[in-house]
Design a protein around this motif. Structure first.
Motif, PDB file in Angstrom:
ATOM      1  N   ILE A 183       0.837  -1.203   0.000  1.00 42.92           N
ATOM      2  CA  ILE A 183       0.000   0.000   0.000  1.00 42.92           C
ATOM      3  C   ILE A 183       0.870   1.251   0.000  1.00 42.92           C
ATOM      4  CG2 ILE A 183      -1.631   1.350   1.384  1.00 42.92           C
ATOM      5  CD1 ILE A 183      -2.897  -1.323   2.237  1.00 42.92           C
ATOM      6  N   LEU A 184       1.898   1.264   0.840  1.00 41.71           N
ATOM      7  CA  LEU A 184       2.777   2.437   0.893  1.00 41.71           C
ATOM      8  C   LEU A 184       3.568   2.604  -0.401  1.00 41.71           C
ATOM      9  CD1 LEU A 184       2.021   2.846   3.853  1.00 41.71           C
ATOM     10  CD2 LEU A 184       4.443   3.323   4.291  1.00 41.71           C
ATOM     11  N   ILE A 185       3.963   1.497  -1.017  1.00 32.86           N
ATOM     12  CA  ILE A 185       4.670   1.604  -2.301  1.00 32.86           C
ATOM     13  C   ILE A 185       3.781   2.291  -3.330  1.00 32.86           C
ATOM     14  CG2 ILE A 185       5.622   0.287  -4.234  1.00 32.86           C
ATOM     15  CD1 ILE A 185       6.492  -1.831  -2.173  1.00 32.86           C
ATOM     16  N   ARG A 186       2.523   1.869  -3.361  1.00 34.56           N
ATOM     17  CA  ARG A 186       1.590   2.461  -4.321  1.00 34.56           C
ATOM     18  C   ARG A 186       1.331   3.930  -4.018  1.00 34.56           C
ATOM     19  NH1 ARG A 186      -1.348  -1.489  -4.420  1.00 34.56           N
ATOM     20  NH2 ARG A 186      -2.735  -1.020  -2.691  1.00 34.56           N
ATOM     21  N   LEU A 187       1.112   4.249  -2.746  1.00 36.78           N
ATOM     22  CA  LEU A 187       0.866   5.644  -2.368  1.00 36.78           C
ATOM     23  C   LEU A 187       2.088   6.519  -2.623  1.00 36.78           C
ATOM     24  CD1 LEU A 187      -1.109   5.136   0.981  1.00 36.78           C
ATOM     25  CD2 LEU A 187      -2.013   6.058  -1.158  1.00 36.78           C
ATOM     26  N   ALA A 188       3.273   5.972  -2.352  1.00 35.71           N
ATOM     27  CA  ALA A 188       4.503   6.746  -2.562  1.00 35.71           C
ATOM     28  C   ALA A 188       4.699   7.059  -4.038  1.00 35.71           C
ATOM     29  CB  ALA A 188       5.700   5.976  -2.022  1.00 35.71           C
ATOM     30  N   GLY A 189       4.391   6.069  -4.894  1.00 37.39           N
ATOM     31  CA  GLY A 189       4.561   6.297  -6.322  1.00 37.39           C
ATOM     32  C   GLY A 189       3.619   7.338  -6.877  1.00 37.39           C
ATOM     33  N   SER A 191       2.308   9.897  -5.136  1.00 39.62           N
ATOM     34  CA  SER A 191       2.332  11.187  -4.427  1.00 39.62           C
ATOM     35  C   SER A 191       3.668  11.911  -4.557  1.00 39.62           C
ATOM     36  CB  SER A 191       2.032  10.957  -2.939  1.00 39.62           C
ATOM     37  OG  SER A 191       3.033  10.147  -2.339  1.00 39.62           O
ATOM     38  N   GLY A 192       4.616  11.309  -5.283  1.00 39.49           N
ATOM     39  CA  GLY A 192       5.915  11.945  -5.432  1.00 39.49           C
ATOM     40  C   GLY A 192       6.736  11.961  -4.163  1.00 39.49           C
ATOM     41  N   SER A 193       6.488  10.997  -3.297  1.00 37.55           N
ATOM     42  CA  SER A 193       7.214  10.968  -2.012  1.00 37.55           C
ATOM     43  C   SER A 193       7.930   9.638  -1.824  1.00 37.55           C
ATOM     44  CB  SER A 193       6.237  11.213  -0.859  1.00 37.55           C
ATOM     45  OG  SER A 193       5.142  10.321  -0.923  1.00 37.55           O
ATOM     46  N   PHE A 194       8.473   9.114  -2.907  1.00 38.21           N
ATOM     47  CA  PHE A 194       9.118   7.810  -2.807  1.00 38.21           C
ATOM     48  C   PHE A 194      10.370   7.856  -1.944  1.00 38.21           C
ATOM     49  CE2 PHE A 194      10.511   3.645  -4.079  1.00 38.21           C
ATOM     50  CZ  PHE A 194       9.324   2.998  -4.382  1.00 38.21           C
ATOM     51  N   ASP A 195      11.010   9.020  -1.900  1.00 40.00           N
ATOM     52  CA  ASP A 195      12.208   9.134  -1.071  1.00 40.00           C
ATOM     53  C   ASP A 195      11.891   8.904   0.405  1.00 40.00           C
ATOM     54  OD1 ASP A 195      10.660  11.424  -1.135  1.00 40.00           O
ATOM     55  OD2 ASP A 195      12.359  12.768  -0.786  1.00 40.00           O
ATOM     56  N   LYS A 196      10.726   9.395   0.858  1.00 40.49           N
ATOM     57  CA  LYS A 196      10.309   9.161   2.240  1.00 40.49           C
ATOM     58  C   LYS A 196      10.035   7.675   2.484  1.00 40.49           C
ATOM     59  CE  LYS A 196       8.206  13.738   2.790  1.00 40.49           C
ATOM     60  NZ  LYS A 196       6.957  14.483   3.065  1.00 40.49           N
ATOM     61  N   PHE A 197       9.434   7.033   1.471  1.00 42.98           N
ATOM     62  CA  PHE A 197       9.157   5.613   1.648  1.00 42.98           C
ATOM     63  C   PHE A 197      10.449   4.811   1.760  1.00 42.98           C
ATOM     64  CE2 PHE A 197       8.836   1.381  -0.155  1.00 42.98           C
ATOM     65  CZ  PHE A 197       7.931   0.819   0.727  1.00 42.98           C
ATOM     66  N   VAL A 198      11.465   5.185   0.983  1.00 47.16           N
ATOM     67  CA  VAL A 198      12.729   4.441   1.027  1.00 47.16           C
ATOM     68  C   VAL A 198      13.305   4.450   2.440  1.00 47.16           C
ATOM     69  CG1 VAL A 198      15.117   4.393   0.195  1.00 47.16           C
ATOM     70  CG2 VAL A 198      13.243   4.785  -1.408  1.00 47.16           C
ATOM     71  N   CYS A 199      13.209   5.577   3.133  1.00 49.69           N
ATOM     72  CA  CYS A 199      13.692   5.650   4.521  1.00 49.69           C
ATOM     73  C   CYS A 199      12.919   4.686   5.420  1.00 49.69           C
ATOM     74  CB  CYS A 199      13.569   7.077   5.041  1.00 49.69           C
ATOM     75  SG  CYS A 199      14.665   8.247   4.223  1.00 49.69           S
ATOM     76  N   CYS A 231      14.657   3.523  -9.164  1.00 51.57           N
ATOM     77  CA  CYS A 231      15.240   3.706 -10.495  1.00 51.57           C
ATOM     78  C   CYS A 231      14.404   4.630 -11.369  1.00 51.57           C
ATOM     79  CB  CYS A 231      15.397   2.347 -11.183  1.00 51.57           C
ATOM     80  SG  CYS A 231      16.574   1.244 -10.364  1.00 51.57           S
ATOM     81  N   ARG A 232      13.085   4.498 -11.284  1.00 46.71           N
ATOM     82  CA  ARG A 232      12.225   5.246 -12.190  1.00 46.71           C
ATOM     83  C   ARG A 232      11.662   6.519 -11.559  1.00 46.71           C
ATOM     84  NH1 ARG A 232      10.617   2.679 -16.848  1.00 46.71           N
ATOM     85  NH2 ARG A 232      11.360   0.527 -17.091  1.00 46.71           N
ATOM     86  N   GLU A 233      11.206   6.421 -10.304  1.00 51.23           N
ATOM     87  CA  GLU A 233      10.632   7.595  -9.650  1.00 51.23           C
ATOM     88  C   GLU A 233      11.724   8.570  -9.204  1.00 51.23           C
ATOM     89  OE1 GLU A 233       7.385   8.324  -9.022  1.00 51.23           O
ATOM     90  OE2 GLU A 233       6.611   6.526 -10.013  1.00 51.23           O
ATOM     91  N   LEU A 234      12.729   8.037  -8.529  1.00 52.70           N
ATOM     92  CA  LEU A 234      13.773   8.889  -7.966  1.00 52.70           C
ATOM     93  C   LEU A 234      14.957   9.082  -8.909  1.00 52.70           C
ATOM     94  CD1 LEU A 234      13.895   7.508  -4.301  1.00 52.70           C
ATOM     95  CD2 LEU A 234      12.557   9.415  -5.204  1.00 52.70           C
ATOM     96  N   VAL A 238      22.266   5.888  -5.791  1.00 53.79           N
ATOM     97  CA  VAL A 238      22.584   5.611  -4.386  1.00 53.79           C
ATOM     98  C   VAL A 238      21.470   4.810  -3.734  1.00 53.79           C
ATOM     99  CG1 VAL A 238      22.959   6.642  -2.120  1.00 53.79           C
ATOM    100  CG2 VAL A 238      24.076   7.621  -4.141  1.00 53.79           C
ATOM    101  N   ASP A 239      20.208   5.280  -3.898  1.00 56.75           N
ATOM    102  CA  ASP A 239      19.081   4.576  -3.273  1.00 56.75           C
ATOM    103  C   ASP A 239      18.874   3.204  -3.886  1.00 56.75           C
ATOM    104  OD1 ASP A 239      18.294   6.469  -1.333  1.00 56.75           O
ATOM    105  OD2 ASP A 239      17.296   7.673  -2.856  1.00 56.75           O
ATOM    106  N   ALA A 240      19.049   3.090  -5.195  1.00 57.58           N
ATOM    107  CA  ALA A 240      18.857   1.800  -5.851  1.00 57.58           C
ATOM    108  C   ALA A 240      19.865   0.776  -5.331  1.00 57.58           C
ATOM    109  CB  ALA A 240      18.988   1.961  -7.365  1.00 57.58           C
ATOM    110  N   GLU A 241      21.107   1.160  -5.230  1.00 62.75           N
ATOM    111  CA  GLU A 241      22.114   0.214  -4.759  1.00 62.75           C
ATOM    112  C   GLU A 241      21.964  -0.061  -3.270  1.00 62.75           C
ATOM    113  OE1 GLU A 241      25.932   1.500  -6.162  1.00 62.75           O
ATOM    114  OE2 GLU A 241      25.418   1.040  -8.240  1.00 62.75           O
ATOM    115  N   LYS A 242      21.390   0.913  -2.543  1.00 66.44           N
ATOM    116  CA  LYS A 242      21.076   0.666  -1.132  1.00 66.44           C
ATOM    117  C   LYS A 242      20.033  -0.446  -1.024  1.00 66.44           C
ATOM    118  CE  LYS A 242      20.142   4.343   1.176  1.00 66.44           C
ATOM    119  NZ  LYS A 242      19.322   5.499   1.645  1.00 66.44           N
ATOM    120  N   VAL A 243      19.018  -0.413  -1.890  1.00 67.77           N
ATOM    121  CA  VAL A 243      17.992  -1.462  -1.878  1.00 67.77           C
ATOM    122  C   VAL A 243      18.608  -2.809  -2.227  1.00 67.77           C
ATOM    123  CG1 VAL A 243      15.873  -2.275  -2.994  1.00 67.77           C
ATOM    124  CG2 VAL A 243      16.101   0.134  -2.385  1.00 67.77           C
ATOM    125  N   LEU A 244      19.554  -2.829  -3.162  1.00 66.16           N
ATOM    126  CA  LEU A 244      20.224  -4.084  -3.498  1.00 66.16           C
ATOM    127  C   LEU A 244      20.985  -4.652  -2.310  1.00 66.16           C
ATOM    128  CD1 LEU A 244      21.526  -3.289  -7.074  1.00 66.16           C
ATOM    129  CD2 LEU A 244      19.850  -5.013  -6.465  1.00 66.16           C
TER     130      LEU A 244
END
Length: 662
Positions: A183-189, A191-199, A231-234, A238-244
């Motif tokens: 749900i948060l992934i969908r809402l983040a995508g 609302s333009g707040s994906f950076d907050k979701f990554v945290c 990769c696509r939103e942000l 740095v964030d992508a490799e952090k997720v990896l």
């Protein structure tokens, strides 16, 4: 490349959320206790509820057992009767005391408020949940919070959803990731707040590892969704490799989708060396299907307008025989080709796009199994048409012709379909001629579509021309287009064109002309009052040895009666008698009515005798009326004076049969 020591992940995420760091995101937790925040709109209840305490106890004061029980009883009764405002008032009264409400009631209240799906009660549910997370996290159920998250999802309320998860993690309420993650992934995508979701995602995964809570660990699908967002939103390496790194720490293996997301990111950034590393790593891991990789590479290059690399990837994918794939042209979907076409056209790269089509045709010429609809040329031209750029598609075709390059059938086919859609049938017919001159062969379905469009636009000459091309191309099945033309001409009342068209194809065994085709023309001529044309068609029909049937004669009889040409009906009757045509009720009735109206009583009685022989019922009243309308003053004595004895006898016989001598 991204397999850095795991301690790097812990070092970055070793902090917990502090109250100060999240204060800007989490509303004042107890604001719902202020009556001015959510003013209550009283509605007279249908039955008076149990009276609540006159006023809530002072904040921080411990309630007595009896008061606590009374408030909880009133809360439960209010929920049962769906009296939301009273339930909320009882909850606030309980919350003001140092003793929180019972867990089952708190969960029931939050679930009830969330189910109402209005913003006011959603705020209440959120405030109650945050309060309980602070005061008594053990009283909350994960299912209740899941219901609240779904309500926030329906309301597109991203910020409260983020705040609620922060409160959960801060107060060590470890709900399963499945209850809120997607749900948060969908809402983040959205609302333009994906950076907050990554945290939030990073903190959740840190806790899952430290506390060894498997339910908090996201699965591969969720990790890939987060990676795609990075990769696509942000667009953040740095964030992508952090997720990896997180995926590696969790023991979640990367798959083709994971590498595809990275390919998109690296292509959009122009990191060619990292793309090379990606491909080597995929091969090392045994991931052989590179379709997702190629599609994402094209998408990334489109974003960065790297036209040379776009062409390179498409041609490379086309040139490689994919294991388990019959046609390489189907590697990329319609959306990718739409993006490619738009990128090139918007940047004035028509020549380059034409060059891509030309080079792709060279590769496709070696693949006998590839279908027209799967060629790169077809898909690029079709993409231009999908985007409403028919003129640009023409420009690509013109550029190919200017270079003297062969134009594949796929390129022509897309434009032909556009002509059909826009009913530009004259241009379509010319293009078919050009296709034939190039030595290419359209399939039957393309001709059928073009002819159907021509007939719909009443462009009959184009339809005839296309049908002639079909015949010359020796296509085996002409039936569908033949019927389309004949039906269209009939509906548009053009029997003369029907006659000419039928005469031109009557010897073609692929058409299968039958008597009903001639009947259609004769009927149309008769209905239009063009009796000579109807007669000429009838003679042509019999000359070509097509046997007339009941419908043929009915059409002619009705046409002659409308023009009061009764002698023609007499000739028809003579022919029918001679040929021994089988009569039915409709034909007997039509002949008898016309012969009576024309005064041919001898022939009329022949019809009557034939009807009696075949036991066909005849309505005497109808023909008696026909006689009275036309021959009321005709007397037998007058015929006797003229010595017209045969007609006199026939008249007497008819009057006796019809009951006119009474």
């Amino acid at each position: 490349m991204w397999r850095r020591p795991l301690f790097a992940f812990y070092r970055r995420t070793g902090r917990r959320f502090s109250s100060s760091s999240s204060a800007a995101d989490v509303p004042v937790l107890y604001s719902f206790l202020q009556p001015t925040i959510f003013p209550l709109r009283r509605q007279p209840p249908s039955s008076p509820p149990p009276p609540p305490p006159a006023s809530p106890p002072p904040r921080g004061k411990t309630l007595g057992t009896a008061d606590q029980a009374a408030l909880e009883s009133h809360l439960q009764a209010s929920l049962h009767s769906h009296n939301t405002d009273e339930a909320w008032r009882s909850f606030k009264a309980l919350a003001c005391a140092t003793r929180p409400p019972a867990g089952r009631l708190s969960n029931a209240l939050i679930a009830h408020l969330a189910s109402l799906r209005d913003l006011h009660n959603l705020k209440r549910a959120f405030a109650a949940a945050v309060f309980l997370l602070e005061k008594s996290p053990g009283s909350l159920d994960a299912e209740t919070l899941g219901a609240l998250f779904r309500a926030m999802d329906a309301a597109d309320a991203a910020a409260p959803a983020f705040s609620l998860v922060r409160a959960m993690l801060k107060n060590r309420f470890f709900a399963p990731f499945d209850e809120w993650g997607s749900i948060l992934i969908r809402l983040a995508g959205g609302s333009g707040s994906f950076d907050k979701f990554v945290c939030i995602f990073e903190e959740n995964c840190r806790i899952a590892l430290e506390e060894r809570i498997d339910s908090m660990k996201p699965d591969l699908g969720a990790c890939n969704a987060v990676l795609e967002g990075c990769c696509r939103e942000l667009g953040s390496v740095v964030d992508a490799e952090k997720v990896l790194e997180i995926m590696s720490a969790l023991g979640v293996p990367q798959d083709a989708r994971s590498f595809g997301s990275l390919a998109y990111l690296y292509a959009s950034k122009g990191f060619q060396s990292r793309i090379t590393e990606l491909e080597k790593l995929m091969s090392g891991l045994g991931i052989l299907d590179k379709n997702i990789l190629y599609g994402n590479l094209v998408g990334g290059y489109v974003k960065s307008c790297n036209f040379e690399s776009i062409q390179s990837v498409i041609l490379r994918a086309l040139g490689e025989e994919q294991e388990g794939s019959d046609e390489c042209g189907s590697v990329f979907g319609e959306e990718i080709y739409n993006d490619v076409a738009k990128c090139f056209v918007d940047n004035g790269k028509i020549k380059e796009l034409a060059g891509l089509v030309i080079e792709s045709q060279k590769l496709e010429s070696t693949q006998a199994s590839i279908g027209v609809d799967n060629t790169v040329g077809y898909r690029i031209m079709n993409a231009c048409l999908n985007l409403g750029m028919l003129d640009k598609a023409h420009s690509i075709l013109d550029e190919m012709n200017t270079r003297g390059a062969p134009v594949g059938l796929g390129v022509y086919s897309s434009i032909l379909k556009a002509y059909c859609k826009e009913r530009r049938t004259a241009e379509a017919a010319l293009l078919v001629t050009e296709i034939s001159a190039a030595g290419l062969q359209l399939d039957g379905s393309s001709y059928d579509a073009l002819i159907d469009a021509s007939m719909s636009a009443q462009d009959f000459q184009s339809a005839f021309s296309l049908f002639r091309d079909m015949r010359e191309a020796r296509l085996p099945d002409l039936k569908a287009s033949y019927l389309t033309i004949m039906t269209g001409l009939m509906e548009n009342h053009r029997p003369e064109l029907m006659a000419g068209f039928l005469d031109s194809v009557v010897d073609d065994p692929r058409v299968e002309v039958a008597t009903h085709d001639w009947n259609s023309i004769i009927h149309a001529f008769c209905k239009a009052g063009r009796l000579e044309d109807a007669k000429r068609t009838y003679r042509r029909m019999t000359f070509l040895q097509f046997e007339p049937n009941e419908q043929t004669y009915l059409s002619l009889i009705n046409g002659y009666v409308s023009a009061e040409k009764y002698f023609r009906v007499l000739i028809l009757w003579t022919e029918v008698r001679r040929k021994g045509i089988k009569l039915d009720h409709a034909l007997v009735d039509a002949f008898l009515y016309a012969l009576v109206k024309g005064g041919f009583f001898d022939a009329a009685m022949q019809v009557v005798e034939k009807a009696q022989e075949l036991k066909i019922f005849v309505d005497k009243w109808r023909h008696k009326q026909a006689f009275m309308e036309t021959h009321k003053k005709l007397k037998v004595a007058k015929l006797r004076r003229r010595r017209n004895f045969r007609k006199m006898e026939a008249l007497l016989a008819f009057k006796n049969w019809a009951g006119l001598n009474g």
